[in-house]
Design an enzyme around this catalytic site. Structure first.
Site, mmCIF file in Angstrom:
data_model
loop_
_atom_site.group_PDB
_atom_site.id
_atom_site.type_symbol
_atom_site.label_atom_id
_atom_site.label_comp_id
_atom_site.label_asym_id
_atom_site.label_seq_id
_atom_site.Cartn_x
_atom_site.Cartn_y
_atom_site.Cartn_z
ATOM 1 N N PRO A 1 5.376 -5.293 1.872
ATOM 2 C CA PRO A 1 4.682 -6.197 0.948
ATOM 3 C C PRO A 1 5.485 -7.463 0.671
ATOM 4 O O PRO A 1 6.691 -7.402 0.441
ATOM 5 C CB PRO A 1 4.543 -5.363 -0.333
ATOM 6 C CG PRO A 1 4.833 -3.962 0.055
ATOM 7 C CD PRO A 1 5.700 -4.009 1.260
ATOM 8 N N GLU A 2 4.809 -8.614 0.721
ATOM 9 C CA GLU A 2 5.428 -9.894 0.393
ATOM 10 C C GLU A 2 4.710 -10.443 -0.849
ATOM 11 O O GLU A 2 3.900 -9.737 -1.451
ATOM 12 C CB GLU A 2 5.300 -10.853 1.587
ATOM 13 C CG GLU A 2 5.935 -10.282 2.849
ATOM 14 C CD GLU A 2 5.798 -11.187 4.070
ATOM 15 O OE1 GLU A 2 5.709 -12.411 3.891
ATOM 16 O OE2 GLU A 2 5.762 -10.661 5.191
#
Ligand SMILES: [Zn+2]
Length: 279
Positions: free
Chosen positions: A2-3
């Site tokens: 996840p960013e």
């Protein structure tokens, strides 16, 4: 992994479903995902969820016991495969669910993490400050002038610079590749060698890519889901990331992949030319 767009989607989901609710009970099923002693965590993470902050890829859940006590925080980092969902308490427990935060309304926040690289940490306001100040500016909040100044003199490949959370917080492998493609910059170009106009164009590409991805609830490659268990929809919009061998959507040349510090970079050899001579 996840960013910023995926983490922001989780933050917004938590804000909608859990803000204003009270955490009344905590169960740690696997202490590896807790920073510090799990029993202290279980006893300390209590109170009314007042608001949800985010910097880069970290979420801070602000908790208050009552009006007199200062707020305290639950810091959540999703690592590689962390998932946060809000479900009714009688909902069957999925494998790899490591933490349950029981709310007073019959629902609970669950933390699930197959690879267990994510971390949940209980912290005070000053501890949270220390964590947040070690991060660079949140990527969409950076100005053109700050971005140009931050790149000056850096003899590191621009791709590595974008991934360094101490310089710019929130960008990971997916959105770095997409932003470099949008700005037509080769991933190995030395950060300090970008002309101010190129740096500004890259800064804007980073912001645009992140905002567009947030609007589609992020990118799901494998594990990422939002608070309701839904995948993000941005994957179909990816132009180069994990598309090696496919034609560039802009010029038709075959997308290439190179490995830099153990991470893959995807780029178009025609649109993102490597400069001759000194980078
Ligand atoms: Zn191209």
């Amino acid at each position: 992994m996840p960013e910023l767009p995926e983490v922001e989607t989780v933050r917004r989901g938590l804000e909608a479903r859990a803000a204003g609710r009270r955490i009344v009970e905590v169960e740690v099923c696997h202490p590896q995902v807790i920073a510090g002693p799990a029993d202290v965590f279980e006893e300390s993470v209590r109170g009314l969820i007042r608001r949800l902050q985010r910097k880069g890829k970290a979420i801070a859940i602000e908790l208050v016991l009552n009006d007199k006590e200062p707020p305290h925080y639950l810091l959540v980092r999703l690592g590689m495969t962390g998932q946060v969902t809000v479900v009714p308490s009688d909902y069957p427990l999925q494998p790899h669910t490591h933490v349950r935060l029981v709310l007073e309304n019959g629902e609970e926040i669950r933390y699930r993490d197959v690879r267990r690289f994510g971390r949940l940490r209980y912290c005070t306001a000053s501890e949270l400050d220390a964590v947040f100040s070690a991060l660079g500016p949140d990527a969409p909040a950076m100005t053109d002038a700050d971005f140009v100044a931050a790149l000056a003199g850096r003899r590191t490949p621009i791709k590595s610079w974008l991934l360094n959370q101490g310089r710019l917080a929130g960008v990971g492998n997916i959105y770095a590749d997409e932003a470099l493609f949008a700005a037509r910059i080769h991933p190995l170009t030395l950060a300090g060698s970008l002309k101010p106009a190129e740096a500004r164009s890259l800064r804007r590409a980073v912001e645009r890519v992140l905002r567009n991805a947030i609007a589609m609830q992020g990118t799901s490659l494998r594990d990422y889901i939002d608070i309701e268990g839904r995948p993000g929809r941005f994957r179909i919009k990816l132009k180069v990331y994990q598309r090696a061998g496919e034609p560039c959507p802009r010029c038709g040349a075959k997308i290439r992949r190179l490995v830099l510090s153990g991470r893959s970079s995807h780029y178009c050899p025609r649109c993102q030319r490597r400069r001759a001579g000194r980078q």
